[in-house]
Design an enzyme around this catalytic site. Structure first.
Site, mmCIF file in Angstrom:
data_model
loop_
_atom_site.group_PDB
_atom_site.id
_atom_site.type_symbol
_atom_site.label_atom_id
_atom_site.label_comp_id
_atom_site.label_asym_id
_atom_site.label_seq_id
_atom_site.Cartn_x
_atom_site.Cartn_y
_atom_site.Cartn_z
ATOM 1 N N CYS A 6 0.978 -5.658 5.370
ATOM 2 C CA CYS A 6 1.978 -5.549 4.294
ATOM 3 C C CYS A 6 3.306 -6.193 4.696
ATOM 4 O O CYS A 6 4.242 -6.261 3.894
ATOM 5 C CB CYS A 6 2.191 -4.101 3.897
ATOM 6 N N HIS A 35 7.383 -10.028 -12.476
ATOM 7 C CA HIS A 35 7.320 -11.385 -11.906
ATOM 8 C C HIS A 35 8.550 -11.715 -11.058
ATOM 9 O O HIS A 35 9.159 -12.783 -11.185
ATOM 10 C CB HIS A 35 7.103 -12.437 -13.012
ATOM 11 N N GLU A 44 0.613 1.607 -7.043
ATOM 12 C CA GLU A 44 0.740 0.268 -6.452
ATOM 13 C C GLU A 44 -0.629 -0.391 -6.297
ATOM 14 O O GLU A 44 -0.773 -1.597 -6.516
ATOM 15 C CB GLU A 44 1.433 0.359 -5.091
HETATM 16 N N1 LIG Z 1 3.963 5.475 2.150
HETATM 17 C C1 LIG Z 1 3.675 4.159 1.939
HETATM 18 N N2 LIG Z 1 2.769 3.566 2.706
HETATM 19 C C2 LIG Z 1 2.464 2.270 2.495
HETATM 20 C C3 LIG Z 1 3.099 1.549 1.467
HETATM 21 C C4 LIG Z 1 4.078 2.201 0.682
HETATM 22 O O1 LIG Z 1 4.682 1.629 -0.244
HETATM 23 N N3 LIG Z 1 4.339 3.505 0.936
HETATM 24 N N4 LIG Z 1 2.751 0.249 1.228
HETATM 25 C C5 LIG Z 1 1.812 -0.353 1.917
HETATM 26 C C6 LIG Z 1 1.411 -1.761 1.560
HETATM 27 O O2 LIG Z 1 2.526 -2.445 1.019
HETATM 28 C C7 LIG Z 1 0.209 -1.954 0.582
HETATM 29 O O3 LIG Z 1 0.647 -2.615 -0.583
HETATM 30 C C8 LIG Z 1 -0.505 -0.750 0.119
HETATM 31 O O4 LIG Z 1 -1.251 -0.275 1.208
HETATM 32 P P1 LIG Z 1 -2.658 0.455 1.144
HETATM 33 O O5 LIG Z 1 -2.720 1.563 0.139
HETATM 34 O O6 LIG Z 1 -2.963 0.818 2.549
HETATM 35 O O7 LIG Z 1 -3.586 -0.730 0.570
HETATM 36 P P2 LIG Z 1 -5.124 -1.015 0.857
HETATM 37 O O8 LIG Z 1 -5.608 -1.785 -0.331
HETATM 38 O O9 LIG Z 1 -5.302 -1.654 2.171
HETATM 39 O O10 LIG Z 1 -5.726 0.452 0.881
HETATM 40 P P3 LIG Z 1 -7.255 0.969 0.886
HETATM 41 O O11 LIG Z 1 -7.199 2.243 1.683
HETATM 42 O O12 LIG Z 1 -8.122 -0.085 1.492
HETATM 43 O O13 LIG Z 1 -7.600 1.243 -0.537
HETATM 44 C C9 LIG Z 1 1.155 0.294 3.054
HETATM 45 N N5 LIG Z 1 1.526 1.660 3.238
HETATM 46 ZN ZN LIG Z 2 2.242 -3.973 -1.127
#
Ligand SMILES: Nc1nc2c(c(=O)[nH]1)N=C([C@H](O)[C@H](O)COP(=O)(O)OP(=O)(O)OP(=O)(O)O)CN2
Ligand SMILES: [Zn+2]
Length: 135
Positions: free
Chosen positions: A34, A75, A122
């Site tokens: 990320c 965007h 998200e």
């Molecule tokens: N508390 C938070 N943890 C994380 C955030 C956040 O905004 N708040 N953001 C991220 C990353 O930006 C990412 O966009 C989202 O991460 P994640 O849910 O881990 O995405 P994945 O698709 O890899 O998750 P799966 O578990 O494979 O569905 C990270 N953490």
């Molecule tokens: Zn993200």
């Protein structure tokens, strides 16, 4: 979709679902992948409450809520926004920023309405909810 519910004593509650697409990055080595610029199709749900409708019978116009959020963030690169110069644009902080934008807008309404909650998804597996301590 059913969202987390916050109980209240107001006569009216409305909920607006809206979507926007934006890019961001979390500038911290602990953020892993990320840390790279990437995008999301965000899904937000905004909860508004109040006791009094306006002359159109609206608590607040659904389209105004959508406009406030999409004009600010759709965007765009979230890291570019003034709100994210000192805090990273995480799901939590973006939900809070949406709350602040909506709360500012609602001050211009004469029927005393409040934002009770902002839900922000998200990814398919990740969401945050921002609820002000007091309204
Ligand atoms: N508390 C938070 N943890 C994380 C955030 C956040 O905004 N708040 N953001 C991220 C990353 O930006 C990412 O966009 C989202 O991460 P994640 O849910 O881990 O995405 P994945 O698709 O890899 O998750 P799966 O578990 O494979 O569905 C990270 N953490
Ligand atoms: Zn993200």
């Amino acid at each position: 979709m059913i969202y987390p519910v916050r109980t209240h004593d107001f006569l009216f509650e409305l909920n607006k679902d809206l979507h926007f697409s934006a890019a961001h990055f979390i500038d911290d080595a602990r953020a892993g992948k990320c840390r790279n610029v990437h995008g999301h199709n965000y899904v937000a749900n905004i909860t508004i409450v109040g006791d009094t409708l306006d002359e159109m019978g609206f608590l607040v116009n659904f389209s105004a809520l959508k406009k406030v959020v999409t004009e600010a963030f759709d965007h765009t690169l979230l890291n570019d926004h003034a709100k994210f110069q000192d805090v990273p644009p995480t799901t939590e902080t973006v939900a809070c920023a949406i709350y602040e934008l909506i709360a500012d807008y609602l001050k211009s309404e004469s029927n005393s309405v409040h934002c009770l909650q902002v839900f922000l998804r998200e990814t398919a597996t990740s969401y945050a909810v921002y609820r002000p301590k007091e309204i």
